[in-house]
Design a protein around this motif. Structure first.
Motif, PDB file in Angstrom:
ATOM      1  N   ASP A   1       0.819  -1.116  -0.057  1.00  0.00           N
ATOM      2  CA  ASP A   1       0.016   0.026   0.023  1.00  0.00           C
ATOM      3  C   ASP A   1       0.948   1.219  -0.016  1.00  0.00           C
ATOM      4  O   ASP A   1       0.296   2.237   0.113  1.00  0.00           O
ATOM      5  CB  ASP A   1      -1.037  -0.041   1.356  1.00  0.00           C
ATOM      6  N   ARG A   2       2.170   1.079   0.049  1.00  0.00           N
ATOM      7  CA  ARG A   2       2.959   2.201   0.232  1.00  0.00           C
ATOM      8  C   ARG A   2       3.883   2.375  -1.350  1.00  0.00           C
ATOM      9  O   ARG A   2       4.465   3.361  -1.593  1.00  0.00           O
ATOM     10  CB  ARG A   2       4.090   2.182   1.277  1.00  0.00           C
ATOM     11  N   ILE A   3       3.607   1.450  -1.911  1.00  0.00           N
ATOM     12  CA  ILE A   3       4.432   1.591  -3.517  1.00  0.00           C
ATOM     13  C   ILE A   3       3.478   1.269  -4.780  1.00  0.00           C
ATOM     14  O   ILE A   3       2.618   0.656  -4.497  1.00  0.00           O
ATOM     15  CB  ILE A   3       5.891   0.724  -3.493  1.00  0.00           C
ATOM     16  N   THR A   4       3.928   1.718  -5.918  1.00  0.00           N
ATOM     17  CA  THR A   4       3.162   1.100  -7.065  1.00  0.00           C
ATOM     18  C   THR A   4       3.885   1.055  -8.237  1.00  0.00           C
ATOM     19  O   THR A   4       5.329   1.307  -8.050  1.00  0.00           O
ATOM     20  CB  THR A   4       1.923   2.404  -7.206  1.00  0.00           C
ATOM     21  N   ASP A   5       3.678   0.506  -9.205  1.00  0.00           N
ATOM     22  CA  ASP A   5       4.209   0.179 -10.452  1.00  0.00           C
ATOM     23  C   ASP A   5       5.281  -0.389 -10.425  1.00  0.00           C
ATOM     24  O   ASP A   5       6.399  -0.161 -10.908  1.00  0.00           O
ATOM     25  CB  ASP A   5       4.533   1.682 -11.296  1.00  0.00           C
ATOM     26  N   ASP A   6       5.274  -1.590  -9.430  1.00  0.00           N
ATOM     27  CA  ASP A   6       6.558  -2.378  -9.063  1.00  0.00           C
ATOM     28  C   ASP A   6       6.766  -3.303 -10.135  1.00  0.00           C
ATOM     29  O   ASP A   6       5.854  -3.750 -10.546  1.00  0.00           O
ATOM     30  CB  ASP A   6       6.523  -2.934  -7.893  1.00  0.00           C
ATOM     31  N   GLN A   7       8.129  -3.652 -10.290  1.00  0.00           N
ATOM     32  CA  GLN A   7       8.549  -4.296 -11.597  1.00  0.00           C
ATOM     33  C   GLN A   7      10.178  -4.879 -11.219  1.00  0.00           C
ATOM     34  O   GLN A   7      10.658  -4.104 -10.697  1.00  0.00           O
ATOM     35  CB  GLN A   7       8.462  -3.424 -12.829  1.00  0.00           C
ATOM     36  N   ILE A   8      10.288  -6.002 -11.586  1.00  0.00           N
ATOM     37  CA  ILE A   8      11.611  -6.714 -11.581  1.00  0.00           C
ATOM     38  C   ILE A   8      12.271  -7.186 -12.660  1.00  0.00           C
ATOM     39  O   ILE A   8      11.508  -7.600 -13.429  1.00  0.00           O
ATOM     40  CB  ILE A   8      11.567  -7.664 -10.497  1.00  0.00           C
ATOM     41  N   LEU A   9      13.326  -6.609 -12.988  1.00  0.00           N
ATOM     42  CA  LEU A   9      14.062  -6.905 -14.371  1.00  0.00           C
ATOM     43  C   LEU A   9      15.406  -7.774 -13.744  1.00  0.00           C
ATOM     44  O   LEU A   9      15.799  -7.611 -12.589  1.00  0.00           O
ATOM     45  CB  LEU A   9      14.491  -5.591 -14.882  1.00  0.00           C
ATOM     46  N   SER A  10      15.655  -8.712 -14.553  1.00  0.00           N
ATOM     47  CA  SER A  10      17.078  -9.683 -14.437  1.00  0.00           C
ATOM     48  C   SER A  10      17.980  -9.172 -15.336  1.00  0.00           C
ATOM     49  O   SER A  10      17.716  -8.884 -16.578  1.00  0.00           O
ATOM     50  CB  SER A  10      16.563 -11.083 -14.619  1.00  0.00           C
ATOM     51  N   ARG A  11      19.222  -8.579 -14.858  1.00  0.00           N
ATOM     52  CA  ARG A  11      20.373  -8.192 -15.679  1.00  0.00           C
ATOM     53  C   ARG A  11      21.676  -8.930 -15.233  1.00  0.00           C
ATOM     54  O   ARG A  11      21.961  -9.200 -14.157  1.00  0.00           O
ATOM     55  CB  ARG A  11      20.368  -6.558 -15.385  1.00  0.00           C
ATOM     56  N   PRO A  12      22.507  -9.100 -15.953  1.00  0.00           N
ATOM     57  CA  PRO A  12      23.831  -9.768 -15.583  1.00  0.00           C
ATOM     58  C   PRO A  12      24.711  -8.722 -14.940  1.00  0.00           C
ATOM     59  O   PRO A  12      24.317  -7.504 -15.162  1.00  0.00           O
ATOM     60  CB  PRO A  12      24.663 -10.024 -17.019  1.00  0.00           C
ATOM     61  N   ILE A  13      25.504  -8.883 -13.970  1.00  0.00           N
ATOM     62  CA  ILE A  13      26.039  -8.164 -13.135  1.00  0.00           C
ATOM     63  C   ILE A  13      27.518  -7.649 -13.723  1.00  0.00           C
ATOM     64  O   ILE A  13      27.838  -6.640 -13.590  1.00  0.00           O
ATOM     65  CB  ILE A  13      26.645  -8.724 -11.911  1.00  0.00           C
TER      66      ILE A  13
END
Ligand SMILES: C[S@@+](CC[C@H](N)C(=O)[O-])C[C@H]1O[C@@H](n2cnc3c(N)ncnc32)[C@H](O)[C@@H]1O
Length: 207
Positions: free
Chosen positions: A173-185
């Motif tokens: 309820d405190r964040i919106t539009d959340d998304q997780i991308l995976s990337r090489p380090i």
């Protein structure tokens, strides 16, 4: 594939004091022996996502270290403040002239920063093994303005091991539009044993 003793030591740390000691020793050689030697790509991923998603200043770079994220982002979004536990790492960052303010602070503690100060919060390489866990997110949300953009790297193994999924669920309820991308380090000569390491790039806005 090279061995990177400081990286192995960094992943094995267990407290902010351990971090202070390790980064005091590593600060002067960090750019050469880590960022440049390994093709460390996370700061680029963070800067790219922040700019592409319309990030605005002021920006807080969390665990800024020697300033790798600002080196990528400064031409596109400013001003940028650096926050880090290590004064030695921040002194190297200061020498690059990319930051407005340099804040020596511990992300596991309450931050001496006014509520709703920042429009964008970025972080590379700090939410990782031996460093900072999910509880630091509460303070970062407090110091962000409504609608602020967050672009944070969270090491993929650390994400699972330290309960980031549950933390993000509790923040629903405190964040919106959340998304997780995976990337090489790493983009170049990854440290021995780390060629396939990935990071989650966690993107969200403060509701
Ligand atoms: C791997 S370095 C990343 C530095 C920089 N963002 C980069 O991408 O090169 C991790 C940084 O997190 C900082 N750090 C570790 N624990 C911290 C804490 N509890 N509070 C604030 N900074 C911390 C360290 O001092 C170090 O500069």
């Amino acid at each position: 594939m090279r061995k990177t003793p400081h990286l192995d030591a960094a992943y094995a740390l267990s407290s902010p004091d351990d971090n202070r000691t390790l980064y005091a020793d590593w600060a002067q050689s960090y750019d050469e022996t880590f960022t440049e030697a390994t093709g460390y790509a996370v700061p680029h991923h963070i800067a790219h996502e922040a700019a592409a998603r319309g990030g605005l200043g002021p920006v807080l770079d969390v665990g800024a270290g020697t300033g790798a994220v600002a080196s990528e982002i400064a031409a596109r979004i400013e001003p940028i403040d650096a926050l880090d536990l290590s004064p030695e790492m921040l002194e190297v960052a200061r020498s690059k002239g990319l930051y407005r303010d340099l804040i020596t602070a511990d992300l596991t503690q309450t931050l001496e920063i006014t509520d709703e100060t920042y429009d964008t919060i970025v972080s590379a390489g700090t939410f990782t093994h031996g460093h900072v866990g999910p509880d630091a997110l509460d303070e970062l949300i407090r110091v962000a303005r409504r609608g602020a953009l967050f672009v944070l790297s969270v090491n993929a193994e650390h994400f699972g091991a330290r309960g980031f999924t549950a933390k993000f669920a509790s923040l629903a309820d405190r964040i919106t539009d959340d998304q997780i991308l995976s990337r090489p380090i790493y983009g170049g000569a990854a440290p021995k044993g780390h060629a396939d390491d990935t990071t989650n790039i966690v993107v969200f806005r403060k509701a």
